[in-house]
Design a protein around this motif. Structure first.
Motif, PDB file in Angstrom:
ATOM      1  N   ARG A 151       0.820  -1.261   0.242  1.00 43.13           N
ATOM      2  CA  ARG A 151      -0.015  -0.087  -0.162  1.00 43.13           C
ATOM      3  C   ARG A 151       0.753   1.260   0.093  1.00 43.13           C
ATOM      4  O   ARG A 151       0.557   2.055  -0.731  1.00 43.13           O
ATOM      5  CB  ARG A 151      -0.914   0.013   1.139  1.00 43.13           C
ATOM      6  CG  ARG A 151      -1.582   1.055   1.146  1.00 43.13           C
ATOM      7  CD  ARG A 151      -2.796   1.132   2.487  1.00 43.13           C
ATOM      8  NE  ARG A 151      -2.128   1.092   3.661  1.00 43.13           N
ATOM      9  CZ  ARG A 151      -1.598   1.867   4.463  1.00 43.13           C
ATOM     10  NH1 ARG A 151      -1.667   3.526   3.975  1.00 43.13           N
ATOM     11  NH2 ARG A 151      -1.111   1.719   5.894  1.00 43.13           N
ATOM     12  N   ILE A 152       1.827   1.210   0.708  1.00 44.00           N
ATOM     13  CA  ILE A 152       2.730   2.580   0.839  1.00 44.00           C
ATOM     14  C   ILE A 152       3.497   2.485  -0.423  1.00 44.00           C
ATOM     15  O   ILE A 152       3.645   3.843  -0.984  1.00 44.00           O
ATOM     16  CB  ILE A 152       3.707   2.338   1.953  1.00 44.00           C
ATOM     17  CG1 ILE A 152       2.992   2.285   3.290  1.00 44.00           C
ATOM     18  CG2 ILE A 152       4.581   3.239   2.130  1.00 44.00           C
ATOM     19  CD1 ILE A 152       3.896   2.011   4.556  1.00 44.00           C
ATOM     20  N   SER A 153       3.862   1.494  -1.152  1.00 48.61           N
ATOM     21  CA  SER A 153       4.411   1.511  -2.391  1.00 48.61           C
ATOM     22  C   SER A 153       3.604   2.183  -3.590  1.00 48.61           C
ATOM     23  O   SER A 153       4.086   3.216  -4.160  1.00 48.61           O
ATOM     24  CB  SER A 153       5.041   0.286  -2.847  1.00 48.61           C
ATOM     25  OG  SER A 153       6.151  -0.389  -1.892  1.00 48.61           O
ATOM     26  N   SER A 154       2.427   1.675  -3.461  1.00 46.60           N
ATOM     27  CA  SER A 154       1.546   2.142  -4.438  1.00 46.60           C
ATOM     28  C   SER A 154       1.177   3.601  -3.953  1.00 46.60           C
ATOM     29  O   SER A 154       1.194   4.395  -5.125  1.00 46.60           O
ATOM     30  CB  SER A 154       0.209   1.191  -4.219  1.00 46.60           C
ATOM     31  OG  SER A 154      -0.532   1.963  -5.072  1.00 46.60           O
ATOM     32  N   GLN A 155       1.053   4.254  -3.081  1.00 55.98           N
ATOM     33  CA  GLN A 155       0.777   5.500  -2.713  1.00 55.98           C
ATOM     34  C   GLN A 155       2.141   6.416  -3.183  1.00 55.98           C
ATOM     35  O   GLN A 155       2.122   7.335  -4.050  1.00 55.98           O
ATOM     36  CB  GLN A 155       0.626   5.831  -1.231  1.00 55.98           C
ATOM     37  CG  GLN A 155      -0.384   5.447  -0.952  1.00 55.98           C
ATOM     38  CD  GLN A 155      -0.869   5.319   0.896  1.00 55.98           C
ATOM     39  OE1 GLN A 155       0.322   5.629   1.399  1.00 55.98           O
ATOM     40  NE2 GLN A 155      -1.753   5.159   1.200  1.00 55.98           N
ATOM     41  N   TYR A 156       3.314   5.935  -2.870  1.00 53.42           N
ATOM     42  CA  TYR A 156       4.511   6.571  -3.389  1.00 53.42           C
ATOM     43  C   TYR A 156       4.752   6.699  -4.974  1.00 53.42           C
ATOM     44  O   TYR A 156       5.085   7.842  -5.406  1.00 53.42           O
ATOM     45  CB  TYR A 156       5.852   5.669  -2.838  1.00 53.42           C
ATOM     46  CG  TYR A 156       7.152   6.326  -3.347  1.00 53.42           C
ATOM     47  CD1 TYR A 156       7.545   7.171  -2.412  1.00 53.42           C
ATOM     48  CD2 TYR A 156       7.781   5.817  -4.426  1.00 53.42           C
ATOM     49  CE1 TYR A 156       8.829   8.068  -3.191  1.00 53.42           C
ATOM     50  CE2 TYR A 156       8.837   6.317  -5.071  1.00 53.42           C
ATOM     51  CZ  TYR A 156       9.562   7.399  -4.312  1.00 53.42           C
ATOM     52  OH  TYR A 156      10.599   8.010  -4.567  1.00 53.42           O
ATOM     53  N   TRP A 157       4.270   5.612  -5.611  1.00 54.99           N
ATOM     54  CA  TRP A 157       4.430   5.552  -7.303  1.00 54.99           C
ATOM     55  C   TRP A 157       3.396   6.693  -7.904  1.00 54.99           C
ATOM     56  O   TRP A 157       3.532   6.720  -8.837  1.00 54.99           O
ATOM     57  CB  TRP A 157       4.320   4.307  -7.619  1.00 54.99           C
ATOM     58  CG  TRP A 157       5.823   3.707  -7.604  1.00 54.99           C
ATOM     59  CD1 TRP A 157       5.992   2.605  -6.607  1.00 54.99           C
ATOM     60  CD2 TRP A 157       6.909   3.900  -8.216  1.00 54.99           C
ATOM     61  NE1 TRP A 157       7.320   2.177  -6.657  1.00 54.99           N
ATOM     62  CE2 TRP A 157       8.078   3.038  -7.638  1.00 54.99           C
ATOM     63  CE3 TRP A 157       7.435   4.811  -9.277  1.00 54.99           C
ATOM     64  CZ2 TRP A 157       9.347   2.937  -8.377  1.00 54.99           C
ATOM     65  CZ3 TRP A 157       8.699   4.885  -9.859  1.00 54.99           C
ATOM     66  CH2 TRP A 157       9.564   3.965  -9.332  1.00 54.99           C
ATOM     67  N   ARG A 158       2.510   6.916  -7.263  1.00 57.64           N
ATOM     68  CA  ARG A 158       1.568   7.789  -7.609  1.00 57.64           C
ATOM     69  C   ARG A 158       1.772   9.499  -7.470  1.00 57.64           C
ATOM     70  O   ARG A 158       1.114  10.115  -7.715  1.00 57.64           O
ATOM     71  CB  ARG A 158      -0.075   7.724  -7.060  1.00 57.64           C
ATOM     72  CG  ARG A 158      -0.559   6.153  -7.483  1.00 57.64           C
ATOM     73  CD  ARG A 158      -2.188   6.194  -7.212  1.00 57.64           C
ATOM     74  NE  ARG A 158      -2.334   6.214  -5.805  1.00 57.64           N
ATOM     75  CZ  ARG A 158      -2.496   5.284  -5.070  1.00 57.64           C
ATOM     76  NH1 ARG A 158      -2.300   3.986  -5.705  1.00 57.64           N
ATOM     77  NH2 ARG A 158      -2.666   5.281  -3.631  1.00 57.64           N
ATOM     78  N   GLU A 159       2.979   9.660  -6.765  1.00 56.25           N
ATOM     79  CA  GLU A 159       3.396  10.949  -6.686  1.00 56.25           C
ATOM     80  C   GLU A 159       4.004  11.626  -7.651  1.00 56.25           C
ATOM     81  O   GLU A 159       4.020  11.152  -8.927  1.00 56.25           O
ATOM     82  CB  GLU A 159       4.529  10.885  -5.081  1.00 56.25           C
ATOM     83  CG  GLU A 159       3.463  10.796  -3.968  1.00 56.25           C
ATOM     84  CD  GLU A 159       4.584  10.905  -2.860  1.00 56.25           C
ATOM     85  OE1 GLU A 159       5.713  10.857  -3.157  1.00 56.25           O
ATOM     86  OE2 GLU A 159       4.226  10.515  -1.665  1.00 56.25           O
ATOM     87  N   SER A 371      12.962   5.427  -5.103  1.00 59.38           N
ATOM     88  CA  SER A 371      11.581   4.345  -4.556  1.00 59.38           C
ATOM     89  C   SER A 371      11.869   3.773  -3.328  1.00 59.38           C
ATOM     90  O   SER A 371      11.035   3.919  -2.542  1.00 59.38           O
ATOM     91  CB  SER A 371      11.230   3.611  -5.887  1.00 59.38           C
ATOM     92  OG  SER A 371      12.120   2.709  -5.819  1.00 59.38           O
ATOM     93  N   ARG A 378       8.884   6.637   4.236  1.00 58.24           N
ATOM     94  CA  ARG A 378       7.263   6.771   4.917  1.00 58.24           C
ATOM     95  C   ARG A 378       7.014   5.657   5.785  1.00 58.24           C
ATOM     96  O   ARG A 378       6.280   5.761   6.710  1.00 58.24           O
ATOM     97  CB  ARG A 378       6.501   6.680   3.653  1.00 58.24           C
ATOM     98  CG  ARG A 378       4.914   6.887   3.803  1.00 58.24           C
ATOM     99  CD  ARG A 378       4.217   7.244   2.625  1.00 58.24           C
ATOM    100  NE  ARG A 378       4.869   8.330   1.931  1.00 58.24           N
ATOM    101  CZ  ARG A 378       4.285   8.823   0.703  1.00 58.24           C
ATOM    102  NH1 ARG A 378       3.556   8.064   0.139  1.00 58.24           N
ATOM    103  NH2 ARG A 378       4.745   9.744   0.248  1.00 58.24           N
ATOM    104  N   GLU A 382       5.419   7.203   9.386  1.00 65.30           N
ATOM    105  CA  GLU A 382       4.104   6.888   9.731  1.00 65.30           C
ATOM    106  C   GLU A 382       4.112   5.796  10.879  1.00 65.30           C
ATOM    107  O   GLU A 382       3.022   5.596  11.484  1.00 65.30           O
ATOM    108  CB  GLU A 382       3.526   6.135   8.730  1.00 65.30           C
ATOM    109  CG  GLU A 382       3.324   7.163   7.390  1.00 65.30           C
ATOM    110  CD  GLU A 382       2.732   6.607   6.105  1.00 65.30           C
ATOM    111  OE1 GLU A 382       2.337   5.388   6.236  1.00 65.30           O
ATOM    112  OE2 GLU A 382       2.379   7.203   5.401  1.00 65.30           O
TER     113      GLU A 382
END
Length: 495
Positions: A151-159, A371, A378, A382
């Protein structure tokens, strides 16, 4: 190669009609590959242009164009009235005989390291890196929060793409450097500034880069004996003169080190949990080491590879927290706290060294992938990292208890397994009259277990006879089965 009056038969030469590229280009490439591979040997006569054109179903002009190009490259010789031949002076890889080839170690332009890694170098892994009973240095893959990480990886790659896809800073991502400082202060009692933290592709990369920047050929480096193989190899690769310093129940023997090499340049130590013996360096020994470094003008590289995982009530803080003389370089890794494939480590430098390190890395280093750094930063900020550490301490403590309980039940009289309150492994001393440690390790490997003899970690011979037993990688039930299997192996080897 078969011959006939029209030149050599070339059955492997094919034109791909489905390929959109020019036919003359295709024919040129195909013939070039056959010549350079040695399939068409030097001096071989090629078919006449009309013959080859008929065989391949192309125009004679196409064949002549290919011949002319290869002649211009020096691969073919055209002789008026005699035909076209593969150039006689051409040397292809297949034509170099074994007798003519020079051994790599004799080539004059290779560095000492490139010419052949030899003793006292040693391979870093003595077993296949897969989870199984008693494998050392491997975290619990089965307990890692993969869904959270995803989930954190997916959020990161949408930045923003400009920030996540550009070249990384060689010193490291600021957000990660800052997060590491906050974590070390809260959990290890180590206060530092982000500009003094540098990110590497794992602890091993940190050791190698530090050795390159701080050690000249011939400089004397204290290494714990037995001790960590990866760090040893890093310093040896830079031409350091290794000084094997014995380890006792209080850690590295500083007096022995001073007796052997008072002018040392670097001392490499694992104070929290000595690798592989598992002792914790005493406070008195830490003060002796700091004093010795001050007097020698040397640096201390502190590898805190499993300091996060202490299962008792109290533990000594890192050696660097006592570092009034700013001699200690503190190295940590996420390979143990997260997972090895993350390939992420860090080093906290003395303030006086930091500007030089930053300039050097900017000039020669490529930096660590954005990445990976961003996701780990993060994960820390978090609060997931601290929660993960707390959870894993409980899991590893249970696995340690499973090993110690099973060993008391099934290995008594065979191996003396040491109690431990820290780390991923413990050591087991072989009883008098027991099997030789390398023979035991081999037989255990044949039984599907992973044992590492203590002598494998030794730079110079040691009196101890034993093996390292990892407990972190597999659940308690597998550890208990492994202990029973190990007992059976020892019994089979018994005189």
């Amino acid at each position: 190669m078969s011959k006939y009056v029209g030149g050599a038969l070339i059955p492997t030469l094919k034109i791909d009609r489905g390929d959109r590229s020019n036919l003359a280009f295709q024919l040129t490439v195909a013939l070039r590959n056959l010549i350079l591979s040695g399939d068409l040997a030097t001096g071989t006569r090629l078919p006449a242009s009309r013959t080859l054109a008929r065989d391949q179903g192309v125009s004679r002009t196409t064949v002549i164009s290919a011949f002319e190009q290869l002649a211009a490259e020096g691969l073919l010789d055209s002789r008026i009235g005699a035909g076209t031949y593969v150039s006689a002076g051409l040397r292809t890889p297949r034509q170099t005989t074994v007798e003519e080839a020079r051994p790599v170690e004799e080539l004059p332009h290779l560095a000492r390291l490139g010419a052949g890694v030899r003793e006292p170098f040693a391979p870093r892994l003595g077993h296949p890196p897969v989870p199984r009973a008693f494998v050392t240095g491997m975290p619990a893959f089965d307990a890692f929060p993969v869904a959270l990480w995803s989930r954190i990886s997916s959020q990161y790659w949408r930045e923003n793409r400009a920030s996540i896809m550009s070249y990384p800073d060689a010193a490291g991502l600021h957000e990660l450097r800052q997060a590491i400082c906050q974590h070390l202060s809260a959990n290890r009692g180590l206060v530092c500034e982000p500009e003094h933290v540098f990110i590497f592709s794992g602890a091993q990369d940190a050791f190698t880069q530090l050795a390159r920047m701080l050690v000249n050929p011939g400089d004397r480096v204290w290494l714990e004996n037995p001790g960590a193989i990866g760090a040893r190899n890093a310093f040896l690769s830079c031409g350091a003169e290794p000084v094997a310093v014995p380890v006792d129940e209080e850690g590295i023997d500083v007096e022995a080190g001073l007796s052997a090499a008072p002018d040392f340049r670097i001392a490499f130590v694992t104070p929290a949990y000595q690798h592989p013996l598992g002792v914790t360096m005493s406070l008195e020994r830490r003060m002796q080491l700091l004093d010795a470094a001050d007097r020698a003008g040397a640096f201390i590289v502190e590898d805190d590879y499993v300091g996060e995982f202490h299962y008792g009530e109290t533990t000594l803080p890192p050696l660097k927290t006592l570092d009034g003389g700013q001699r200690v370089i503190y190295v940590g890794t996420f390979s143990k706290t997260l997972f090895p494939a993350v390939r992420l480590g860090f080093a906290v430098m003395p303030p006086a060294l930091a500007p030089m390190i930053e300039r050097t890395l900017a000039a020669i280093a490529h930096g660590v992938t954005h990445s990976v750094q961003g996701i780990v930063a993060r994960f820390i900020t978090e609060g997931h990292f601290a929660a993960h550490i707390r959870r894993m301490r409980g899991i590893y403590a249970a696995r340690r208890d499973a090993l110690l309980d099973a060993a008391a039940r099934d290995l008594a009289g065979r191996l003396a397994v040491r109690w431990t309150e820290t780390g991923f492994h413990t050591v087991a001393m072989i009883a008098d009259g027991g099997p030789e440690e390398w023979a035991l390790a081999k037989a255990a490997g044949d039984a599907g277990l992973a044992l590492t003899p203590l002598s494998r970690y030794a730079l110079e011979p040691i009196a101890r006879r034993g093996v390292a037993l990892g407990f972190s990688a597999v659940p308690p039930v597998e550890i208990e089965r492994g202990v029973k299997a190990l007992a059976a192996v020892i019994d089979r080897l018994a005189p």
